[in-house]
Design a protein around this motif. Structure first.
Motif, PDB file in Angstrom:
ATOM      1  N   GLU A  83       0.839  -1.204   0.000  1.00 57.29           N
ATOM      2  CA  GLU A  83       0.000   0.000   0.000  1.00 57.29           C
ATOM      3  C   GLU A  83       0.874   1.255   0.000  1.00 57.29           C
ATOM      4  O   GLU A  83       0.628   2.194  -0.754  1.00 57.29           O
ATOM      5  N   PHE A  84       1.897   1.271   0.839  1.00 55.43           N
ATOM      6  CA  PHE A  84       2.805   2.419   0.896  1.00 55.43           C
ATOM      7  C   PHE A  84       3.460   2.646  -0.464  1.00 55.43           C
ATOM      8  O   PHE A  84       3.479   3.778  -0.978  1.00 55.43           O
ATOM      9  N   LEU A  85       4.002   1.603  -1.064  1.00 52.91           N
ATOM     10  CA  LEU A  85       4.699   1.751  -2.337  1.00 52.91           C
ATOM     11  C   LEU A  85       3.757   2.205  -3.449  1.00 52.91           C
ATOM     12  O   LEU A  85       4.134   2.998  -4.300  1.00 52.91           O
ATOM     13  N   SER A  86       2.519   1.712  -3.436  1.00 49.18           N
ATOM     14  CA  SER A  86       1.566   2.155  -4.458  1.00 49.18           C
ATOM     15  C   SER A  86       1.187   3.634  -4.261  1.00 49.18           C
ATOM     16  O   SER A  86       0.987   4.362  -5.225  1.00 49.18           O
ATOM     17  N   LEU A  87       1.119   4.081  -3.010  1.00 45.55           N
ATOM     18  CA  LEU A  87       0.798   5.482  -2.754  1.00 45.55           C
ATOM     19  C   LEU A  87       1.911   6.423  -3.208  1.00 45.55           C
ATOM     20  O   LEU A  87       1.634   7.481  -3.757  1.00 45.55           O
ATOM     21  N   ILE A  88       3.152   6.046  -2.983  1.00 51.74           N
ATOM     22  CA  ILE A  88       4.234   6.940  -3.399  1.00 51.74           C
ATOM     23  C   ILE A  88       4.442   6.926  -4.904  1.00 51.74           C
ATOM     24  O   ILE A  88       4.932   7.894  -5.474  1.00 51.74           O
ATOM     25  N   LYS A  89       4.078   5.833  -5.558  1.00 49.54           N
ATOM     26  CA  LYS A  89       4.190   5.780  -7.024  1.00 49.54           C
ATOM     27  C   LYS A  89       3.202   6.727  -7.679  1.00 49.54           C
ATOM     28  O   LYS A  89       3.477   7.307  -8.722  1.00 49.54           O
ATOM     29  N   SER A  90       2.024   6.887  -7.075  1.00 50.07           N
ATOM     30  CA  SER A  90       0.988   7.724  -7.672  1.00 50.07           C
ATOM     31  C   SER A  90       1.182   9.198  -7.376  1.00 50.07           C
ATOM     32  O   SER A  90       0.501  10.039  -7.940  1.00 50.07           O
ATOM     33  N   SER A  91       2.128   9.540  -6.498  1.00 49.51           N
ATOM     34  CA  SER A  91       2.316  10.966  -6.167  1.00 49.51           C
ATOM     35  C   SER A  91       3.404  11.598  -6.984  1.00 49.51           C
ATOM     36  O   SER A  91       4.049  11.072  -7.795  1.00 49.51           O
TER      37      SER A  91
END
Length: 91
Positions: A83-91
């Protein structure tokens, strides 16, 4: 007990002024935050352009290196890490 750590990137700045490799830098930042705040988890991701890649030898101008350090729940729980990695990829 509430503890404080230097904000606005000062932890990264303190450790990045030392001569070292990027992998060690991400770990030092994560450990410093973990030691100071004692959170359930810490995740540090660093993306950097390395002068050595641009200036000599390889000469890859747009070359970037990404390193990460995961502690606590970010290391132990794959869903939390994902979840963390997917959130930083989208920012």
């Amino acid at each position: 007990m509430v503890r404080s750590v230097p904000g606005d990137g000062r932890i990264a700045e303190i450790f990045s002024h030392r001569l070292q490799v990027q992998e060690r830098l991400s770990k030092q930042i994560a450990v410093a935050i973990s030691d100071a705040l004692e959170p359930r988890g810490v995740a540090v991701v660093i993306e950097a352009t390395h002068i050595c890649m641009v200036m000599r030898g390889v000469q890859k101008i747009n070359s970037r290196t990404v390193t990460s350090t995961m502690l606590g729940v970010f290391r132990e729980d794959p869903k939390t890490r994902e979840e963390f990695l997917s959130l930083i990829k989208s920012s």
